[in-house]
Design an enzyme around this catalytic site. Structure first.
Site, PDB file in Angstrom:
ATOM      1  NE  ARG A  82      -6.309   1.257  -0.140  1.00  0.00           N
ATOM      2  CZ  ARG A  82      -6.688   1.713   1.037  1.00  0.00           C
ATOM      3  NH1 ARG A  82      -5.930   1.549   2.079  1.00  0.00           N
ATOM      4  NH2 ARG A  82      -7.835   2.323   1.168  1.00  0.00           N
TER       5      ARG A  82
ATOM      6  CG  HIS B 266     -12.733   3.780   2.427  1.00  0.00           C
ATOM      7  ND1 HIS B 266     -13.411   4.880   2.881  1.00  0.00           N
ATOM      8  CD2 HIS B 266     -11.429   4.010   2.728  1.00  0.00           C
ATOM      9  CE1 HIS B 266     -12.559   5.728   3.444  1.00  0.00           C
ATOM     10  NE2 HIS B 266     -11.337   5.218   3.359  1.00  0.00           N
TER      11      HIS B 266
ATOM     12  CE  LYS C  53       0.395   2.692   7.034  1.00  0.00           C
ATOM     13  NZ  LYS C  53      -0.796   3.460   6.933  1.00  0.00           N
TER      14      LYS C  53
ATOM     15  NE  ARG D 137      -9.079  12.701   3.418  1.00  0.00           N
ATOM     16  CZ  ARG D 137      -9.112  11.403   3.088  1.00  0.00           C
ATOM     17  NH1 ARG D 137      -9.870  11.004   2.080  1.00  0.00           N
ATOM     18  NH2 ARG D 137      -8.408  10.524   3.761  1.00  0.00           N
TER      19      ARG D 137
ATOM     20  N   GLY E 253     -14.282   3.299  13.838  1.00  0.00           N
ATOM     21  CA  GLY E 253     -15.453   2.413  13.902  1.00  0.00           C
ATOM     22  C   GLY E 253     -15.225   1.204  14.788  1.00  0.00           C
TER      23      GLY E 253
ATOM     24  CD  GLU F 254      -8.740  -0.973   3.786  1.00  0.00           C
ATOM     25  OE1 GLU F 254      -8.160  -0.856   4.883  1.00  0.00           O
ATOM     26  OE2 GLU F 254      -9.118  -0.016   3.104  1.00  0.00           O
TER      27      GLU F 254
ATOM     28  CG  ASP G  38      -5.599  10.004  16.825  1.00  0.00           C
ATOM     29  OD1 ASP G  38      -6.562   9.490  17.427  1.00  0.00           O
ATOM     30  OD2 ASP G  38      -4.596   9.373  16.458  1.00  0.00           O
TER      31      ASP G  38
ATOM     32  CG  HIS H 146     -13.751   2.365   5.996  1.00  0.00           C
ATOM     33  ND1 HIS H 146     -13.029   1.216   5.800  1.00  0.00           N
ATOM     34  CD2 HIS H 146     -12.838   3.350   6.158  1.00  0.00           C
ATOM     35  CE1 HIS H 146     -11.739   1.492   5.862  1.00  0.00           C
ATOM     36  NE2 HIS H 146     -11.598   2.788   6.065  1.00  0.00           N
ATOM     37  CG  LEU H 147     -17.117   5.427  10.869  1.00  0.00           C
ATOM     38  CD1 LEU H 147     -17.907   5.678  12.142  1.00  0.00           C
ATOM     39  CD2 LEU H 147     -17.555   6.385   9.761  1.00  0.00           C
TER      40      LEU H 147
ATOM     41  CG  ASN I  71      -1.871   1.104   1.310  1.00  0.00           C
ATOM     42  OD1 ASN I  71      -1.875   1.987   0.443  1.00  0.00           O
ATOM     43  ND2 ASN I  71      -2.700   1.114   2.330  1.00  0.00           N
TER      44      ASN I  71
HETATM   45  P1  AMP Z   1      -7.522   4.003  10.144  1.00  0.00           P
HETATM   46  O1  AMP Z   1      -7.396   5.101   9.138  1.00  0.00           O
HETATM   47  O2  AMP Z   1      -8.628   3.044   9.874  1.00  0.00           O
HETATM   48  O3  AMP Z   1      -6.222   3.334  10.480  1.00  0.00           O
HETATM   49  O4  AMP Z   1      -7.950   4.734  11.515  1.00  0.00           O
HETATM   50  C1  AMP Z   1      -7.049   5.570  12.188  1.00  0.00           C
HETATM   51  C2  AMP Z   1      -7.814   6.426  13.166  1.00  0.00           C
HETATM   52  O5  AMP Z   1      -8.565   5.614  14.090  1.00  0.00           O
HETATM   53  C3  AMP Z   1      -6.900   7.238  14.077  1.00  0.00           C
HETATM   54  O6  AMP Z   1      -6.504   8.432  13.473  1.00  0.00           O
HETATM   55  C4  AMP Z   1      -7.794   7.503  15.269  1.00  0.00           C
HETATM   56  O7  AMP Z   1      -8.506   8.685  15.036  1.00  0.00           O
HETATM   57  C5  AMP Z   1      -8.773   6.351  15.291  1.00  0.00           C
HETATM   58  N1  AMP Z   1      -8.599   5.469  16.457  1.00  0.00           N
HETATM   59  C6  AMP Z   1      -7.725   4.453  16.606  1.00  0.00           C
HETATM   60  N2  AMP Z   1      -7.864   3.891  17.825  1.00  0.00           N
HETATM   61  C7  AMP Z   1      -8.848   4.583  18.459  1.00  0.00           C
HETATM   62  C8  AMP Z   1      -9.467   4.506  19.753  1.00  0.00           C
HETATM   63  N3  AMP Z   1      -9.114   3.587  20.640  1.00  0.00           N
HETATM   64  N4  AMP Z   1     -10.455   5.384  20.031  1.00  0.00           N
HETATM   65  C9  AMP Z   1     -10.834   6.316  19.133  1.00  0.00           C
HETATM   66  N5  AMP Z   1     -10.301   6.432  17.906  1.00  0.00           N
HETATM   67  C10 AMP Z   1      -9.322   5.584  17.567  1.00  0.00           C
END
Ligand code: AMP
Length: 408
Positions: free
Chosen positions: A101, A189, A23, A249, A338, A387, A291, A216-217, A16
């Site tokens: 990817r 996604h 990655k 964004r 999520g 993924e 974050d 997908h959050l 990726n």
């Molecule tokens: P991803 O892009 O799917 O890797 O998601 C990354 C994002 O997930 C991070 O920037 C965080 O905002 C969020 N995240 C990860 N762990 C937690 C957690 N325990 N509680 C709340 N948000 C989290």
């Protein structure tokens, strides 16, 4: 160039590639069902201060190597380092292919493809549709081909899963000539949604034909309406900017705001790009962080407002997608936020109570697979996405199909 041993189990390298990092993970196994993730890692700081890190499946560090200032190896050299390193760490397995990817498949690539010079030329034509991502995906494919020309490479697209959508979900209300040129909604996604579509019938077989909204959050966020495991609508559109607010964004924004910024404040395309990709979303609203963890831990009102704005828009889009597909039989949460944020899931569910959604606080805190109460009209699930596994699985399928064709 390394000389990988050609014995033992098959290994698949999943890549990726981003602008300054790449990655990777390695899956081993002979069939889709028994693919096992054995290594994952990343090459970060590409172009500035590269660093190579790898861990095994138990998260034990296998490698952590930085290059001295001034060395600055290029992508091909870094990938050559990865291949050579893998040679010593695959424990008798044979690297048989790499899967990438690729963010945009345009209208042409509706499924993963084996990379050929002709496919690469096709991918180049898609750069204007995803200028921030596609060039890096292509660069990694080219660099790997340079250091390991005989290794089959497979391109897996984030847009492909959404090709099943009906016309009205894919089309902007703009003059048809522009739509014909490719100015339409693609959605992203897709590899994550495809994985969830494959997992959901295992988790809840009764939902195999259902109307499901998958949220997908992550740092990028979107939602997908699925009917019978197929995408029928999604919140991201022409680019990965549309839909719900994200880490940096804004999600959907009145296009009139952009005209205003251009006319009244002298914004050019680069300024808009910076604003929309890097300075908005949770970061812009909170002024604290992109974050979700930082926002949840902050006592600043602006942090709470950012979380509230995010949950408001996610809940709104769940309802919009239910309307788009004419029903709602389940909601699924996945990706970083999520899967991990008890608060976000609880707030979104509260806002959907009118639709018959009720989440059990203890199950939600425990991150159970099914977090809804027994009375909830709409069941709610947490399904961790994968993924990389989806890419490994597509790569295995395509490479096996090619070997079968050759044998026939
Ligand atoms: P991803 O892009 O799917 O890797 O998601 C990354 C994002 O997930 C991070 O920037 C965080 O905002 C969020 N995240 C990860 N762990 C937690 C957690 N325990 N509680 C709340 N948000 C989290």
């Amino acid at each position: 160039m390394s000389n990988l041993s050609h014995t033992g189990q098959a290994a698949y390298l999943v890549i990726n590639a981003g602008s300054s990092s790449l990655k990777f993970s390695v899956f081993q196994g002979g069939a889709k069902a028994d693919l096992e993730a054995v290594i994952n890692g990343q090459i970060s700081g590409i172009g500035t201060a590269p660093r190579f890190q790898a861990k095994d499946a138990s998260r034990h560090v296998l490698a952590d190597h930085g290059w001295a200032e001034g060395e600055n190896p290029d992508r091909a050299t870094l990938l050559s380092h990865l291949i050579d390193w893998l040679d010593g760490h695959l424990k008798g397995a044979t690297l048989v292919a790499a899967g990438h990817r690729v963010v945009h498949g345009g209208t042409r690539f509706a499924a993963p493809v084996l990379v050929t010079p002709e496919v690469l030329a096709g991918l180049e034509t898609l750069i204007p549709l995803a200028p921030l991502h596609e060039p890096h995906n292509i660069a990694a494919i080219r660099a790997l081909a340079e250091v390991y020309p005989s290794l089959p490479q497979v391109a897996c697209f984030d847009t492909a899963f959404h090709q099943s959508q009906p016309w009205q979900s894919q089309t902007f209300a703009i003059p048809r000539e522009l739509t014909a040129e490719g100015v339409r909604r693609y959605g992203f996604h897709g590899l994550s949604y495809e994985y969830i579509a494959h997992r959901l019938p295992q988790v809840a077989p009764e939902l195999a034909d259902g109307h499901v909204v998958v949220c997908h959050l992550g740092s990028g966020a979107s939602l997908c309406a699925m009917r019978g495991g197929h995408s029928v609508d999604t919140t991201m559109g022409f680019t990965a900017l549309d839909g719900v607010p994200m880490g940096t964004r804004p999600g959907t924004i009145d296009p009139g705001v952009l005209i205003y910024l251009m006319r009244e404040k002298g914004y050019g395309a680069d300024d808009l790009e910076k604003l929309l990709y890097h300075k908005s979303g949770m970061l812009g609203v909170s002024g604290i962080s992109n974050d979700m963890r930082d926002l949840e831990n902050s006592d600043q009102p602006a942090a709470a407002e950012a979380v509230e704005l995010f949950c408001h828009n996610v809940a709104k889009q769940v309802a919009a997608l239910a309307g788009s597909m004419g029903g709602l039989d389940a909601v699924v949460f996945t990706a970083g936020v999520g899967e991990n944020s008890t608060l976000v899931r609880a707030r979104v569910a509260e806002k959907l109570a009118w639709l018959g959604v009720a989440v059990d606080p203890a199950a939600n805190r425990a991150k159970a697979t099914r977090i809804s109460t027994t009375e909830s009209r709409v069941p709610v699930f947490i399904i961790p996405t994968d993924e990389e596994r989806m890419i490994a699985s597509h790569t295995l399928n395509l490479v096996s199909a090619v070997s079968l064709n050759r044998a026939a």
